[in-house]
Design a protein around this motif. Structure first.
Motif, short mmCIF file in Angstrom:
data_model
loop_
_atom_site.label_atom_id
_atom_site.label_comp_id
_atom_site.label_asym_id
_atom_site.label_seq_id
_atom_site.Cartn_x
_atom_site.Cartn_y
_atom_site.Cartn_z
N GLY A 1 11.03 -6.14 10.34
CA GLY A 1 11.35 -7.46 10.83
C GLY A 1 10.20 -8.44 10.68
N PRO A 2 10.35 -9.66 11.21
CA PRO A 2 9.35 -10.72 11.02
C PRO A 2 7.95 -10.39 11.48
N ASP A 3 7.79 -9.48 12.46
CA ASP A 3 6.45 -9.15 12.93
C ASP A 3 5.58 -8.55 11.85
N VAL A 4 6.19 -8.05 10.78
CA VAL A 4 5.43 -7.45 9.70
C VAL A 4 4.46 -8.45 9.08
N GLU A 5 4.80 -9.73 9.15
CA GLU A 5 3.92 -10.76 8.59
C GLU A 5 2.60 -10.83 9.35
N ARG A 6 2.65 -10.52 10.64
CA ARG A 6 1.43 -10.55 11.46
C ARG A 6 0.59 -9.29 11.27
N THR A 7 1.24 -8.12 11.19
CA THR A 7 0.50 -6.87 11.12
C THR A 7 0.08 -6.49 9.70
N TYR A 8 0.81 -7.02 8.70
CA TYR A 8 0.49 -6.73 7.30
C TYR A 8 0.44 -8.03 6.51
N PRO A 9 -0.57 -8.87 6.73
CA PRO A 9 -0.63 -10.16 6.03
C PRO A 9 -0.69 -9.98 4.51
N ARG A 10 0.01 -10.87 3.80
CA ARG A 10 0.08 -10.78 2.34
C ARG A 10 -1.29 -10.84 1.67
N SER A 11 -2.20 -11.56 2.30
CA SER A 11 -3.52 -11.73 1.68
C SER A 11 -4.32 -10.44 1.63
N VAL A 12 -3.90 -9.43 2.42
CA VAL A 12 -4.66 -8.18 2.51
C VAL A 12 -3.91 -7.01 1.89
N TYR A 13 -2.63 -6.91 2.15
CA TYR A 13 -1.89 -5.70 1.79
C TYR A 13 -1.00 -5.94 0.57
N ARG A 14 -1.23 -5.12 -0.42
CA ARG A 14 -0.45 -5.20 -1.66
C ARG A 14 -0.26 -3.79 -2.19
N TYR A 15 0.95 -3.48 -2.64
CA TYR A 15 1.28 -2.12 -3.08
C TYR A 15 1.95 -2.15 -4.45
N ASP A 16 1.65 -1.11 -5.23
CA ASP A 16 2.29 -0.96 -6.53
C ASP A 16 3.73 -0.48 -6.38
N TYR A 17 3.94 0.43 -5.41
CA TYR A 17 5.27 0.98 -5.16
C TYR A 17 5.57 0.96 -3.67
N VAL A 18 6.83 0.66 -3.34
CA VAL A 18 7.34 0.83 -1.99
C VAL A 18 8.48 1.83 -2.08
N LEU A 19 8.40 2.89 -1.28
CA LEU A 19 9.41 3.96 -1.30
C LEU A 19 10.17 3.95 0.02
N ALA A 20 11.47 4.26 -0.06
CA ALA A 20 12.29 4.35 1.15
C ALA A 20 13.43 5.33 0.89
N ALA A 21 13.67 6.24 1.82
CA ALA A 21 14.73 7.24 1.66
C ALA A 21 15.51 7.38 2.96
N ASP A 22 16.82 7.22 2.87
CA ASP A 22 17.72 7.36 4.02
C ASP A 22 17.29 6.50 5.20
N VAL A 23 16.87 5.28 4.92
CA VAL A 23 16.47 4.36 5.99
C VAL A 23 17.63 3.51 6.48
N VAL A 24 18.75 3.52 5.77
CA VAL A 24 19.89 2.67 6.16
C VAL A 24 20.71 3.31 7.27
N TYR A 25 20.40 4.54 7.63
CA TYR A 25 21.14 5.21 8.70
C TYR A 25 21.09 4.40 9.99
N HIS A 26 19.96 3.76 10.26
CA HIS A 26 19.84 2.91 11.45
C HIS A 26 20.50 1.57 11.13
N HIS A 27 21.83 1.55 11.12
CA HIS A 27 22.54 0.40 10.61
C HIS A 27 22.53 -0.80 11.54
N ASP A 28 21.95 -0.67 12.73
CA ASP A 28 21.81 -1.82 13.62
C ASP A 28 20.66 -2.72 13.21
N TYR A 29 19.81 -2.25 12.29
CA TYR A 29 18.61 -3.00 11.93
C TYR A 29 18.56 -3.29 10.43
N LEU A 30 19.72 -3.49 9.83
CA LEU A 30 19.74 -3.68 8.38
C LEU A 30 19.14 -5.02 7.96
#
Length: 274
Positions: free
Chosen positions: A175-204
């Motif tokens: 959610g939006p708090d990610v902007e505060r804890t992981y500012p774009r100016s600092v954190y950058r990744y080549d790959y983002v991986l996610a597996a079976d994360v849609v199960y929590h369908h209240d937070y899509l």
């Protein structure tokens, strides 16, 4: 060294990890252990569970025999021991994680993770992050705060002395708090991986926000999912409408997608995610 920074932000440093107390090999409980990829259980337990195992393997589903048990997997030529619990969805290895691990180890030419900065969303007990680390990636595995203790223990237990980089475990709420804890100016990744994360369908909505936030130009997002609810299909359409997507693998109920950002770096600077 900031444990969440990637090699793109800081030079590699020696990471000293406090040695964990090794498991007592003489006190293994076979009733709490499932061996995957051709390894065999005890004869009695194998006879009791063979029909169930066959059904679950076909569905890419892990097997757990107790409230807190151990599963053993074999990927990248290494035996991986995962401790998991049933008190949280995030503490269990789910089918899409197995599918993604298999895809990563068998498609190293297409997805070369060596020396790449990798972020995993919803890492759970950590199997995908462990495999990515064994493949040479610099991994930050993230999940909710209550998951981190077991996640970190699994990461260190299975990568210590085997890998160039020590994987990190960090709390991350979608959610939006990610902007505060992981500012774009600092954190950058080549790959983002996610597996079976849609199960929590209240937070899509929060999940899609987070995926979009981290999937910036130059980042490749790999998402594996087993369809369970109609909301999975709705999210898949939203996912396709948000990113440039390619279906990497279709394993029946489990599908693996690759996605890249549609926006340019200049556009993101003037129009932040959200």
């Amino acid at each position: 060294m900031d444990p969440l920074c990637t090699p793109h932000q800081e030079e590699e440093e020696t990471v000293i990890v406090k040695e964990e107390e090794e498991e007592d090999e003489d006190e293994k409980d076979d009733s709490e252990t499932t061996v995957i990829d051709g390894e065999e259980e005890s004869d009695d337990k194998a006879k009791e569970t063979e029909p169930q195992q066959q059904q679950e393997k076909q569905a890419w589903a892990p097997t757990t025999y107790s409230t807190f048990g151990k599963e053993v997997f074999c990927y990248v030529g290494e035996e991986i021991s995962i401790l998991e619990a049933l008190d949280s969805y995030g503490a269990v290895t789910w089918p899409a994680a197995l599918a993604l691990c298999h895809y990563l180890e068998t498609n190293v030419e297409q997805l070369n993770l060596e020396d790449k900065a990798v972020l995993e969303l919803g890492a759970g007990p950590g199997l995908v992050s462990i495999v990515a680390t064994l493949l040479g990636a610099w991994v930050t595995a993230t999940d909710l705060p209550e998951i981190i203790g077991n996640l970190r223990a699994n990461l260190l237990r299975n990568t210590r002395g085997r890998c160039r980089y020590t994987p990190q475990a960090a709390a991350l709420s979608w959610g939006p708090d990610v902007e505060r804890t992981y500012p774009r100016s600092v954190y950058r990744y080549d790959y983002v991986l996610a597996a079976d994360v849609v199960y929590h369908h209240d937070y899509l909505e929060e999940l899609l926000f987070t995926m979009r936030y981290f999937c910036r130009p130059g980042t490749t997002l790999i998402w594996a999912n087993k369809v369970r609810f109609p909301t999975d299909l709705v999210f898949t359409e939203d996912f396709k409408n948000t990113f440039n997507t390619t279906l990497l693998a279709d394993m029946g109920e489990v599908k693996i997608f690759m996605a890249t950002c549609r926006e340019t770096e200049e556009h993101l600077q003037h129009h932040p995610a959200g």
